[in-house]
Design a protein around this motif. Sequence first.
Motif, PDB file in Angstrom:
ATOM      1  N   ALA A 121       0.835  -1.205   0.000  1.00  0.00           N
ATOM      2  CA  ALA A 121       0.000   0.000   0.000  1.00  0.00           C
ATOM      3  C   ALA A 121       0.869   1.253   0.000  1.00  0.00           C
ATOM      4  CB  ALA A 121      -0.938  -0.010   1.199  1.00  0.00           C
ATOM      5  N   SER A 122       1.950   1.254   0.768  1.00  0.00           N
ATOM      6  CA  SER A 122       2.854   2.402   0.814  1.00  0.00           C
ATOM      7  C   SER A 122       3.506   2.639  -0.539  1.00  0.00           C
ATOM      8  CB  SER A 122       3.943   2.189   1.868  1.00  0.00           C
ATOM      9  OG  SER A 122       3.373   2.083   3.147  1.00  0.00           O
TER      10      SER A 122
ATOM     11  N   LEU B 126       3.823   5.815  -5.467  1.00  0.00           N
ATOM     12  CA  LEU B 126       3.769   5.885  -6.926  1.00  0.00           C
ATOM     13  C   LEU B 126       2.725   6.904  -7.390  1.00  0.00           C
ATOM     14  CD1 LEU B 126       4.878   4.701  -9.556  1.00  0.00           C
ATOM     15  CD2 LEU B 126       3.083   2.971  -9.429  1.00  0.00           C
ATOM     16  N   ILE B 127       1.577   6.911  -6.744  1.00  0.00           N
ATOM     17  CA  ILE B 127       0.536   7.881  -7.088  1.00  0.00           C
ATOM     18  C   ILE B 127       1.030   9.308  -6.841  1.00  0.00           C
ATOM     19  CG2 ILE B 127      -1.748   8.754  -6.382  1.00  0.00           C
ATOM     20  CD1 ILE B 127      -2.514   5.783  -5.905  1.00  0.00           C
ATOM     21  N   ILE B 128       1.688   9.527  -5.706  1.00  0.00           N
ATOM     22  CA  ILE B 128       2.222  10.858  -5.401  1.00  0.00           C
ATOM     23  C   ILE B 128       3.293  11.255  -6.409  1.00  0.00           C
ATOM     24  CG2 ILE B 128       3.554  12.186  -3.705  1.00  0.00           C
ATOM     25  CD1 ILE B 128       2.005  10.642  -1.533  1.00  0.00           C
ATOM     26  N   LEU B 129       4.146  10.309  -6.815  1.00  0.00           N
ATOM     27  CA  LEU B 129       5.169  10.590  -7.818  1.00  0.00           C
ATOM     28  C   LEU B 129       4.536  11.003  -9.137  1.00  0.00           C
ATOM     29  CD1 LEU B 129       8.157  10.490  -8.795  1.00  0.00           C
ATOM     30  CD2 LEU B 129       7.691   8.134  -9.472  1.00  0.00           C
ATOM     31  N   ILE B 130       3.521  10.282  -9.563  1.00  0.00           N
ATOM     32  CA  ILE B 130       2.841  10.611 -10.827  1.00  0.00           C
ATOM     33  C   ILE B 130       2.197  11.992 -10.739  1.00  0.00           C
ATOM     34  CG2 ILE B 130       0.902   9.971 -12.317  1.00  0.00           C
ATOM     35  CD1 ILE B 130       1.607   7.012 -11.633  1.00  0.00           C
ATOM     36  N   MET B 131       1.515  12.276  -9.623  1.00  0.00           N
ATOM     37  CA  MET B 131       0.894  13.597  -9.462  1.00  0.00           C
ATOM     38  C   MET B 131       1.948  14.698  -9.472  1.00  0.00           C
ATOM     39  SD  MET B 131      -1.960  12.591  -6.581  1.00  0.00           S
ATOM     40  CE  MET B 131      -2.210  14.260  -6.075  1.00  0.00           C
ATOM     41  N   ASP B 132       3.072  14.465  -8.829  1.00  0.00           N
ATOM     42  CA  ASP B 132       4.155  15.447  -8.795  1.00  0.00           C
ATOM     43  C   ASP B 132       4.703  15.702 -10.189  1.00  0.00           C
ATOM     44  OD1 ASP B 132       6.105  17.139  -7.415  1.00  0.00           O
ATOM     45  OD2 ASP B 132       7.553  15.578  -7.960  1.00  0.00           O
ATOM     46  N   GLN B 133       4.884  14.637 -10.974  1.00  0.00           N
ATOM     47  CA  GLN B 133       5.400  14.796 -12.330  1.00  0.00           C
ATOM     48  C   GLN B 133       4.413  15.566 -13.204  1.00  0.00           C
ATOM     49  OE1 GLN B 133       8.484  13.948 -13.515  1.00  0.00           O
ATOM     50  NE2 GLN B 133       8.902  13.564 -11.351  1.00  0.00           N
ATOM     51  N   VAL B 134       3.134  15.280 -13.065  1.00  0.00           N
ATOM     52  CA  VAL B 134       2.118  15.990 -13.850  1.00  0.00           C
ATOM     53  C   VAL B 134       2.133  17.471 -13.508  1.00  0.00           C
ATOM     54  CG1 VAL B 134      -0.375  16.266 -14.184  1.00  0.00           C
ATOM     55  CG2 VAL B 134       0.640  13.982 -14.217  1.00  0.00           C
ATOM     56  N   VAL B 135       2.152  17.808 -12.237  1.00  0.00           N
ATOM     57  CA  VAL B 135       2.179  19.215 -11.826  1.00  0.00           C
ATOM     58  C   VAL B 135       3.479  19.880 -12.295  1.00  0.00           C
ATOM     59  CG1 VAL B 135       2.267  20.759  -9.821  1.00  0.00           C
ATOM     60  CG2 VAL B 135       0.610  18.894  -9.896  1.00  0.00           C
ATOM     61  N   ASP B 136       4.597  19.176 -12.206  1.00  0.00           N
ATOM     62  CA  ASP B 136       5.875  19.720 -12.651  1.00  0.00           C
ATOM     63  C   ASP B 136       5.829  20.050 -14.143  1.00  0.00           C
ATOM     64  OD1 ASP B 136       8.688  20.391 -12.303  1.00  0.00           O
ATOM     65  OD2 ASP B 136       9.104  18.553 -13.443  1.00  0.00           O
ATOM     66  N   HIS B 137       5.341  19.135 -14.961  1.00  0.00           N
ATOM     67  CA  HIS B 137       5.251  19.388 -16.400  1.00  0.00           C
ATOM     68  C   HIS B 137       4.272  20.526 -16.691  1.00  0.00           C
ATOM     69  CE1 HIS B 137       7.897  16.239 -17.601  1.00  0.00           C
ATOM     70  NE2 HIS B 137       7.136  15.260 -17.125  1.00  0.00           N
ATOM     71  N   LEU B 138       3.196  20.569 -15.955  1.00  0.00           N
ATOM     72  CA  LEU B 138       2.212  21.640 -16.130  1.00  0.00           C
ATOM     73  C   LEU B 138       2.821  22.999 -15.788  1.00  0.00           C
ATOM     74  CD1 LEU B 138      -0.738  22.301 -16.824  1.00  0.00           C
ATOM     75  CD2 LEU B 138      -1.257  21.998 -14.398  1.00  0.00           C
ATOM     76  N   MET B 139       3.572  23.071 -14.710  1.00  0.00           N
ATOM     77  CA  MET B 139       4.202  24.331 -14.327  1.00  0.00           C
ATOM     78  C   MET B 139       5.263  24.755 -15.345  1.00  0.00           C
ATOM     79  SD  MET B 139       2.936  25.680 -11.624  1.00  0.00           S
ATOM     80  CE  MET B 139       1.309  25.189 -12.095  1.00  0.00           C
ATOM     81  N   HIS B 140       6.044  23.800 -15.840  1.00  0.00           N
ATOM     82  CA  HIS B 140       7.040  24.134 -16.859  1.00  0.00           C
ATOM     83  C   HIS B 140       6.338  24.641 -18.127  1.00  0.00           C
ATOM     84  CE1 HIS B 140      10.097  21.870 -14.538  1.00  0.00           C
ATOM     85  NE2 HIS B 140      10.880  22.813 -15.037  1.00  0.00           N
ATOM     86  N   PHE B 141       5.234  24.046 -18.474  1.00  0.00           N
ATOM     87  CA  PHE B 141       4.476  24.496 -19.654  1.00  0.00           C
ATOM     88  C   PHE B 141       3.944  25.907 -19.441  1.00  0.00           C
ATOM     89  CE2 PHE B 141       0.349  24.824 -21.860  1.00  0.00           C
ATOM     90  CZ  PHE B 141       0.814  24.731 -23.164  1.00  0.00           C
ATOM     91  N   ILE B 142       3.387  26.176 -18.264  1.00  0.00           N
ATOM     92  CA  ILE B 142       2.829  27.499 -17.986  1.00  0.00           C
ATOM     93  C   ILE B 142       3.930  28.553 -17.950  1.00  0.00           C
ATOM     94  CG2 ILE B 142       1.709  28.909 -16.180  1.00  0.00           C
ATOM     95  CD1 ILE B 142       0.026  26.409 -15.535  1.00  0.00           C
ATOM     96  N   TYR B 143       5.061  28.267 -17.314  1.00  0.00           N
ATOM     97  CA  TYR B 143       6.139  29.245 -17.193  1.00  0.00           C
ATOM     98  C   TYR B 143       6.931  29.429 -18.488  1.00  0.00           C
ATOM     99  CZ  TYR B 143       5.354  29.554 -12.170  1.00  0.00           C
ATOM    100  OH  TYR B 143       4.803  29.770 -10.937  1.00  0.00           O
TER     101      TYR B 143
END
Length: 64
Positions: free
Chosen positions: A39-40, A45-62
Amino acid sequence: MKKLQLLTNIEEAYDELRYKTSWPTQKQVVKSALLVMIASAIIALIILIMDQVVDHLMHFIYSF
C-alpha cells in the motif's frame, strides 16, 4: 497512597497484556507487514505521478 495505586495500575496492565490480549501469529504479522509495504509503494507511486504531472504543467505554464 499514590505509589500503591501506581503499582496496582502497572500490575493490572501487565495482567491484561499477558492474559487477556490476543497476539497475532507470525504469519499474520508478516501478511500485515507486506500489505502495508505494498500500500505504501502504491501511494508513493501515485504521489510521484501527481508530482510529475504538476511539474510538467508548471514548466508548460512558465514557458510562456
